[in-house]
Write an enzyme that holds these catalytic residues in place. Structure first.
Site, PDB file in Angstrom:
ATOM      1  N   HIS A   1     -15.876  -4.425   8.153  1.00 24.51           N
ATOM      2  CA  HIS A   1     -15.091  -4.445   6.925  1.00 24.51           C
ATOM      3  C   HIS A   1     -15.621  -5.415   5.871  1.00 24.51           C
ATOM      4  O   HIS A   1     -14.944  -5.707   4.885  1.00 24.51           O
ATOM      5  CB  HIS A   1     -13.610  -4.742   7.216  1.00 24.51           C
ATOM      6  CG  HIS A   1     -12.985  -3.733   8.126  1.00 24.51           C
ATOM      7  ND1 HIS A   1     -12.914  -2.406   7.807  1.00 24.51           N
ATOM      8  CD2 HIS A   1     -12.444  -3.849   9.367  1.00 24.51           C
ATOM      9  CE1 HIS A   1     -12.345  -1.744   8.800  1.00 24.51           C
ATOM     10  NE2 HIS A   1     -12.063  -2.597   9.761  1.00 24.51           N
TER      11      HIS A   1
ATOM     12  N   GLU B   1      -1.924   7.857   7.981  1.00 21.66           N
ATOM     13  CA  GLU B   1      -2.775   8.756   7.188  1.00 21.66           C
ATOM     14  C   GLU B   1      -3.604   9.631   8.116  1.00 21.66           C
ATOM     15  O   GLU B   1      -3.883   9.248   9.251  1.00 21.66           O
ATOM     16  CB  GLU B   1      -3.771   7.930   6.346  1.00 21.66           C
ATOM     17  CG  GLU B   1      -3.206   7.359   5.071  1.00 21.66           C
ATOM     18  CD  GLU B   1      -4.247   6.540   4.281  1.00 21.66           C
ATOM     19  OE1 GLU B   1      -3.896   6.021   3.234  1.00 21.66           O
ATOM     20  OE2 GLU B   1      -5.408   6.442   4.754  1.00 21.66           O
TER      21      GLU B   1
ATOM     22  N   LYS C   1       0.820  -1.227   0.000  1.00 26.27           N
ATOM     23  CA  LYS C   1       0.000   0.000   0.000  1.00 26.27           C
ATOM     24  C   LYS C   1       0.845   1.265   0.000  1.00 26.27           C
ATOM     25  O   LYS C   1       0.398   2.308  -0.492  1.00 26.27           O
ATOM     26  CB  LYS C   1      -0.967  -0.010   1.190  1.00 26.27           C
ATOM     27  CG  LYS C   1      -1.897  -1.228   1.242  1.00 26.27           C
ATOM     28  CD  LYS C   1      -2.648  -1.476  -0.059  1.00 26.27           C
ATOM     29  CE  LYS C   1      -3.250  -2.866  -0.104  1.00 26.27           C
ATOM     30  NZ  LYS C   1      -3.729  -3.262  -1.432  1.00 26.27           N
TER      31      LYS C   1
ATOM     32  N   ARG D   1      -8.316  -6.927  -9.158  1.00 32.44           N
ATOM     33  CA  ARG D   1      -9.072  -8.153  -9.449  1.00 32.44           C
ATOM     34  C   ARG D   1     -10.485  -7.762  -9.880  1.00 32.44           C
ATOM     35  O   ARG D   1     -10.855  -6.599  -9.782  1.00 32.44           O
ATOM     36  CB  ARG D   1      -9.174  -8.988  -8.179  1.00 32.44           C
ATOM     37  CG  ARG D   1      -9.887  -8.204  -7.057  1.00 32.44           C
ATOM     38  CD  ARG D   1     -10.208  -9.016  -5.829  1.00 32.44           C
ATOM     39  NE  ARG D   1     -11.048  -8.250  -4.912  1.00 32.44           N
ATOM     40  CZ  ARG D   1     -10.614  -7.451  -3.958  1.00 32.44           C
ATOM     41  NH1 ARG D   1      -9.323  -7.246  -3.803  1.00 32.44           N
ATOM     42  NH2 ARG D   1     -11.453  -6.804  -3.176  1.00 32.44           N
TER      43      ARG D   1
HETATM   44  C1  MV4 Z   1      -9.662   4.979   6.446  1.00 38.03           C
HETATM   45  C2  MV4 Z   1     -10.714   5.522   7.217  1.00 38.03           C
HETATM   46  C3  MV4 Z   1     -10.631   6.844   7.576  1.00 38.03           C
HETATM   47  N1  MV4 Z   1      -9.576   7.591   7.216  1.00 38.03           N
HETATM   48  N2  MV4 Z   1      -8.623   5.768   6.104  1.00 38.03           N
HETATM   49  C4  MV4 Z   1     -11.317   0.472   6.251  1.00 38.03           C
HETATM   50  C5  MV4 Z   1     -11.189  -0.516   5.126  1.00 38.03           C
HETATM   51  C6  MV4 Z   1     -10.024  -0.071   4.319  1.00 38.03           C
HETATM   52  N3  MV4 Z   1     -10.167  -0.359   2.928  1.00 38.03           N
HETATM   53  C7  MV4 Z   1      -9.916   1.380   4.628  1.00 38.03           C
HETATM   54  N4  MV4 Z   1     -10.645   1.637   5.840  1.00 38.03           N
HETATM   55  C8  MV4 Z   1     -10.696   2.882   6.363  1.00 38.03           C
HETATM   56  N5  MV4 Z   1      -9.665   3.714   6.023  1.00 38.03           N
HETATM   57  C9  MV4 Z   1      -8.580   7.028   6.511  1.00 38.03           C
HETATM   58  N6  MV4 Z   1      -7.527   7.773   6.182  1.00 38.03           N
HETATM   59  C10 MV4 Z   1     -11.745   4.690   7.583  1.00 38.03           C
HETATM   60  C11 MV4 Z   1     -11.730   3.361   7.197  1.00 38.03           C
HETATM   61  C12 MV4 Z   1     -12.750   2.568   7.801  1.00 38.03           C
HETATM   62  C13 MV4 Z   1     -12.505   1.927   9.039  1.00 38.03           C
HETATM   63  C14 MV4 Z   1     -11.246   1.977   9.661  1.00 38.03           C
HETATM   64  C15 MV4 Z   1     -11.014   1.353  10.888  1.00 38.03           C
HETATM   65  C16 MV4 Z   1     -12.067   0.660  11.525  1.00 38.03           C
HETATM   66  C17 MV4 Z   1     -13.313   0.573  10.906  1.00 38.03           C
HETATM   67  C18 MV4 Z   1     -13.545   1.206   9.650  1.00 38.03           C
HETATM   68  C19 MV4 Z   1     -14.806   1.113   9.052  1.00 38.03           C
HETATM   69  C20 MV4 Z   1     -15.012   1.741   7.843  1.00 38.03           C
HETATM   70  C21 MV4 Z   1     -13.971   2.463   7.224  1.00 38.03           C
END
Ligand code: MV4
Length: 494
Positions: free
Chosen positions: A235, A200, A116, A291
């Site tokens: 997730h 981030e 990433k 994918r």
């Molecule tokens: C984030 C975010 C907020 N800010 N990044 C979760 C799945 C992955 N693909 C990216 N995710 C997130 N990234 C930034 N900079 C919020 C999520 C997020 C999340 C993160 C931690 C715990 C639960 C979550 C639920 C939805 C989205």
């Protein structure tokens, strides 16, 4: 043109890929585990070979065995579906070395996007807006502290080897940083075998919006618009739609062009997705999914493009069958993932025998499934057994049609999350399109609404179980559900 494809996957996506093969005159081969002997995809395939024991490590993740099987049966390509080996650069390289066409990007691109931190760097170079954060791997607490101060709290620490939320830690203030760094590094090492993490800016309530991309071996790349995937739990996405209620056609054209340009920049071959967080009207790049995705059908429904066929064309060295200016977004599509899980027991997986299985039909309804009546769902894999996808002219029609189809869906013998989807389709904020990634956690009434729906249906089920003939009973359940639904609708409008 590819002549024979081994599908290195199982369940609904294996069937989905084989359907495209059949339409294109390509032979399809199933490679299955001992737990999947009776699965639909094994019966659907032109040929089928046993890979090994039930645990994925011994079958669907066994690179050597999959490649041997492909060579043995004379396949010239391998379609990896999603999950399992789909984004594994080692697997893609093994295919390349063995003269088997991997249906997907090159091992070089998989490596670049799988890490990433390097993906973020590539996207910055390609001119894509990314979430403010670090471009390098963060190792020690004092370095982390300086970087986090610069970014501004709250921040989120993420494993570079991951994606999909595993190991991510939200940090509200400086005091929590050192511990959060340690724990993310520990999880990163145990789950991904790589301790690299990055930081981030944390966006509190973003929407999750992704662009569908197609790139061919001639250097062409186009986008097929966006999907909104904000309705997720732990997730796991549950409901996806296209287009997004938050995206205007101007925003779509602008972001789509940026995403397609980035795909050309990295030499992206095949179908892929660029994931963004959408907050305060702005897009921030998160990661690339290299994918075909679970939710690809919603894009197919609004564009008319068969994404798996395009994958197979691209893998055969043919150019994309359409240009950007040929892409039109028509109407609105939505997908509910149908999982074998118990909604009254924290959505715990609920494998078992399907005593009856009758998927819905009618105008604008598509079901991508991997099961049938009398089939026993094995306990070893993902609980998703089918996807219900509907199309309508606009969002409200699509929601009403989804609700109608959910009420027609008859599954007897196991618990599913269908009652939960019914509750979501009635939720006022959902109907307004006010979606964000924490929607399910915040809509605490959803579980009680679902329980009320289940109670409503209970007396009917008791009555129906007195009818001995199974077919009659199934028809009756569907009919009575439809009637109660109509009555509920009348009450609501009068
Ligand atoms: C984030 C975010 C907020 N800010 N990044 C979760 C799945 C992955 N693909 C990216 N995710 C997130 N990234 C930034 N900079 C919020 C999520 C997020 C999340 C993160 C931690 C715990 C639960 C979550 C639920 C939805 C989205």
């Amino acid at each position: 043109m590819i002549k024979k494809v081994l599908v290195a996957n199982r369940g609904e996506i294996a069937v989905r890929v084989m359907r495209a093969c059949r339409e294109m005159g390509i032979a399809s081969v199933a490679a299955y585990s001992e737990a999947d002997k009776e699965a639909l995809f094994v019966k659907y395939a032109d040929e089928a070979y046993l890979l090994g024991p039930a645990p994925a490590r011994a079958s669907y993740l066994n690179i050597e065995k999959v490649i041997d099987t492909a060579k043995q049966c004379g396949a010239d390509a391998i379609h990896p579906g999603y999950g399992f080996l789909a984004e594994n650069p080692k697997f893609a390289r093994a295919c390349e070395e063995q003269g088997l066409k991997f249906v997907g990007p090159s091992s070089r691109v998989l490596e670049l996007m799988g890490d990433k931190i390097t993906a973020r760097r590539e996207m910055i170079k390609a001119g894509v807006p990314v979430v403010p954060g670090t471009q390098e791997c963060v190792t020690d607490p004092s370095q982390a502290s300086d970087l986090a101060k610069g970014i501004g709290y709250p921040v989120i620490i993420k494993p570079s080897g991951g994606g999909g939320g595993i190991g991510m830690t939200i940090v509200a203030s400086e005091g929590e940083l050192a511990n959060a760094l340690k724990s993310t590094q520990a999880i990163a090492t145990t789950t991904f075998g790589l301790c690299d993490v990055y930081i981030e800016k944390y966006l509190p309530h973003p929407r999750h919006i992704e662009f569908q991309l197609l790139g061919d071996s001639k250097g062409n790349a186009i986008h097929l618009g966006e999907r909104e995937c904000s309705i997720q739990r732990r997730h796991q996405k549950l409901i996806e739609e296209s287009p997004s209620p938050a995206v205007t056609s101007e925003m779509r054209a602008e972001m789509g062009a940026i995403a397609a340009k980035a795909a050309r920049f990295v030499g992206y071959e095949g179908a892929g997705t660029m994931e963004f967080l959408f907050s305060d009207g702005k897009f921030y790049f998160l990661e690339v999914n290299a994918r075909v995705q679970v939710e690809h059908p919603v894009t197919e429904m609004v564009t008319g493009v068969d994404i798996v066929k395009e994958q197979l064309r691209i893998a055969s060295g043919l150019p994309l069958s359409l240009k950007q200016e040929d892409v039109r977004i028509n109407g609105w599509a939505m997908e509910c993932r149908i999982n074998a899980e118990d909604p009254l027991n924290e959505f715990a997986p609920c494998p078992g025998k399907l005593k009856a299985y009758q998927p819905p039909g009618g105008t604008g309804v598509r079901v991508d499934g991997g099961v049938y009546t009398s089939y026993t769902i094995p306990p070893y894999y993902d609980p998703m057994i089918a996807k219900l996808i509907v199309w309508g002219r606009e969002r409200n029609e699509t929601i009403r049609r989804m609700e109608r189809a959910l009420y027609e869906y008859v599954i007897v013998g196991i618990q599913t999350n269908i009652p939960f989807h019914k509750a979501v389709m009635k939720n006022p904020r959902f109907v307004k399109g006010e979606l964000e990634t924490h929607f399910i956690d915040r809509e605490t009434a959803l579980l009680d609404d679902m329980k009320a729906l289940l109670e409503q249906e209970k007396p009917l089920e008791k009555k129906l179980s007195l009818v001995s003939d199974d077919k009659k009973r199934i028809a009756a359940i569907a009919a009575v559900s439809a009637v109660t639904q109509a009555l509920a609708g009348k009450r609501a409008t009068s």
